[in-house]
Write an enzyme that holds these catalytic residues in place. Structure first.
Site, mmCIF file in Angstrom:
data_model
loop_
_atom_site.group_PDB
_atom_site.id
_atom_site.type_symbol
_atom_site.label_atom_id
_atom_site.label_comp_id
_atom_site.label_asym_id
_atom_site.label_seq_id
_atom_site.Cartn_x
_atom_site.Cartn_y
_atom_site.Cartn_z
ATOM 1 C CB SER A 45 3.464 0.540 0.529
ATOM 2 O OG SER A 45 2.099 0.584 0.150
ATOM 3 C CG ASP A 353 -0.890 -0.356 7.653
ATOM 4 O OD1 ASP A 353 -1.695 -0.781 6.794
ATOM 5 O OD2 ASP A 353 0.222 0.117 7.361
ATOM 6 C CG HIS A 356 0.279 -1.396 3.730
ATOM 7 N ND1 HIS A 356 0.381 -0.244 4.465
ATOM 8 C CD2 HIS A 356 0.587 -1.075 2.452
ATOM 9 C CE1 HIS A 356 0.767 0.751 3.669
ATOM 10 N NE2 HIS A 356 0.887 0.277 2.439
#
Ligand SMILES: *[C@@H]1O[C@H](CO)[C@@H](O)[C@H](O)[C@H]1NC(C)=O
Ligand SMILES: *[C@@H]1O[C@H](CO)[C@@H](O)[C@H](O)[C@H]1NC(C)=O
Ligand SMILES: *[C@@H]1O[C@H](CO)[C@@H](O)[C@H](O)[C@H]1NC(C)=O
Ligand SMILES: *[C@@H]1O[C@H](CO)[C@@H](O)[C@H](O)[C@H]1NC(C)=O
Length: 390
Positions: A45, A353, A356
C-alpha cells in the site's frame, strides 16, 4: 592531434576511502541522466495506485481517502499522492496505472503491480478473511509483469486502440523497476502474535525471497532497480496501539523499529550480493527509513505537528483504535459509534490513517530520496541506470 582526455589512473594511488569519495563525486558530475521510458513498480500500500481497490470489494478506500489531492478516493491509501506518484511525475510520466485496473488503464509508460497489504512471502491468511493479506505477493506481481511483457507486444503488433496503451518492447530493458515491499511481512508476524525475536529471525528468509524476484526480473531483461527499504513500522499507530511497549526518544516502539532496521540491514547486504550476481544491473538501495524517521524525530523542522497521531481516525491517544483501517468507516469505540473522519489540517500531519503517510509527508520523503543523499550508490534518481564503480 590527440584530443585531451581525463584519466582517472592517478586516483588509484589514493586510499580506498578517498578513492570511493572522489569517484562518487566525479561520477555524479560526469554521468548523464538516464532515459527511463517506463516504470514498473512492485510493492504494497505504500505504492499502490489502485490495484487493491480494483480487485477486491474491500478494503477499497472510501472518502475521505484522496480528499487533499484528487478530491475523491483514488485507489490510494492516502489523502493524496504517494512517493511513487511524485517519482513518476519527476521522471516526466503520468501517474502509474494499476495493472489490475481494467478501467481506463494506460500502460504505455509502465505499470504498477503493487497492492495494499502485499507481502514478499506467501501470507498465511488471504483477504477478505479478517486479518488477511493481499493474494498478490511479490512473486505473483512478477508473474503479472511477465504477462504484461509478453502480451503487450501481441497488442502492439495487432494495432488499433489498444496498441497505444502498451509499452514498446524496448522499454522493458530501459525501464526503472521500483520496489517498496516488506512492511507487511513484518506486520503479519507481529499480528500473528509471534515474538519480536521470532519475527526478527524470519528476516533472512523474507530477504532471500526478495532477491530471488530481483533475479527473475533481471533474467527477463530488467537492468535498473530502485529499491526502497522499509520504514519505521514502530512509529505507526497500528503498532503503537496494538503493542504497547518500550518507546524511543521520538515516542516510537523501539524494538519494532529495530526489527525494521534488521530487515534493512539484510536488504542492503542482499543488494551488495545482487550487484555481484547480476553484472549488468544498476541497483540502488534507498534509505527511506531514515527520511521517514526524521519526520517523527524533528517534525517541527518540516512544519508537522504530533507526527504519531493519525489525521483520519476515531479518537484516542493516536486517533486510531483498531487492527484494520478505520478511516472513512463507522467504528465502535467503548460501546459508542464513531465515524472516523479526517482532521482539519492534513498538511501538518505525517500519518494519515494509522498506517499510511499523508500527501504532505510523501512529498518531503520523495524530495529527499530523489537527490541520492539517502541512496547506495549515492546517485540521484535520474542517474539510477548507472552501475557504480565498486
Ligand atoms: C497514454 O499515456 C501516454 C503518456 O505516457 C499518452 O501520450 C497517451 O495519450 C495516453 N493514451 C491515452 C489513450 O490516454
Ligand atoms: C513469453 O514469451 C516467450 C517468447 O515468446 C515464451 O517463450 C514464453 O513461454 C512466454 N511466457 C508466458 C508466461 O507466456
Ligand atoms: C493475538 O493475541 C491477541 C491478544 O491475546 C488475541 O486477541 C488474538 O486473537 C491473537 N491473534 C492470533 C492471530 O492468534
Ligand atoms: C535481530 O537479529 C539480529 C541478528 O541476529 C540481531 O543483531 C538484532 O539484535 C535482533 N533484533 C531484535 C530486535 O531482536
Amino acid at each position: 592531434m590527440e584530443s585531451p582526455r581525463i584519466t582517472i589512473k592517478p586516483l588509484f594511488f589514493f586510499s580506498y576511502m578517498l578513492l570511493s569519495h572522489i569517484t562518487t563525486l566525479s561520477l555524479a558530475l560526469a554521468l548523464e541522466d538516464c532515459e527511463f521510458p517506463a516504470i514498473f513498480n512492485f510493492g504494497d500500500s505504500n505504492s499502490d495506485t489502485g490495484g487493491l481497490a480494483a480487485s477486491l470489494f474491500l478494503p477499497s478506500p472510501p472518502p475521505p481517502y484522496g480528499e487533499t489531492y484528487f478530491h475523491m478516493p483514488a485507489g490510494r491509501f492516502s489523502d493524496g499522492r504517494l512517493i511513487m506518484d511524485f517519482l513518476a511525475k519527476s521522471l516526466g510520466h503520468p501517474f502509474l496505472s494499476a495493472y489490475l485496473d481494467s478501467l481506463g488503464a494506460n500502460f504505455s509508460h509502465g505499470a504498477n503491480f503493487a497492492t495494499g497489504s502485499s507481502t514478499i512471502r506467501l501470507p498465511n491468511r488471504i483477504l477478505p478473511a479478517p486479518g488477511g493479506y493481499s493474494p498478490f505477493t511479490l512473486t505473483i506481481q512478477y508473474s503479472q509483469f511477465l504477462q504484461l511483457k509478453n502480451r503487450s507486444q501481441l497488442f502492439r503488433h495487432r494495432g488499433g486502440i489498444f496498441a497505444s496503451l502498451m509499452p514498446k518492447e524496448e522499454y522493458f530493458s530501459k525501464a526503472l523497476h521500483t520496489f517498496d515491499i516488506g512492511q507487511n511481512d513484518l506486520g503479519e508476524g507481529f499480528f500473528a502474535n509471534l515474538t519480536i525475536q521470532q519475527v526478527n529471525a524470519s528476516v533472512p528468509d523474507i530477504i532471500s525471497s526478495f532477491s530471488a524476484n530481483i533475479k527473475t526480473i533481471y533474467d527477463l531483461g530488467g537492468r535498473s532497480f530502485w529499491i526502497h527499504n522499509t520504514g519505521p513500522i514502530g512509529c505507526l499507530p497500528y503498532i503503537l496501539v496494538n503493542f504497547p511497549s518500550q518507546k524511543d526518544e521520538a515516542g516510537c516502539a523501539k524494538l519494532y523499529n529495530e526489527v525494521a532496521q534488521h530487515f534493512n540491514h539484510k536488504l542492503k547486504e542482499a543488494t551488495v550480493q545482487l550487484r555481484k550476481d547480476l553484472p549488468l544491473a544498476a541497483i540502488t538501495y534507498v534509505d527511506v527509513y531514515s527520511v521517514k524517521y526524521s519526520l517523527f524525530k524533528e517534525p517541527q523542522k518540516y512544519g508537522f505537528e504530533q507526527p504519531l497521531v493519525s489525521c483520519c481516525g476515531s479518537g484516542g491517544k493516536y486517533n486510531y483504535n483498531g487492527r484494520t483501517l478505520e478511516c472513512g468507516t463507522t467504528v465502535t469505540v467503548n460501546g459508542g459509534q464513531i465515524f472516523a473522519g479526517s482532521c482539519k489540517r492534513p498538511y501538518v500531519k505525517v500519518n494519515w490513517d494509522g498506517i499510511h503517510y499523508t500527501d504532505a509527508a510523501a512529498k518531503i520523503v520523495f524530495d529527499k530520496i530523489s537527490t541520492g543523499a539517502f541512496s547506495d550508490p549515492p546517485l540521484p534518481l535520474k542517474q539510477a541506470c548507472h552501475r557504480s564503480l565498486d
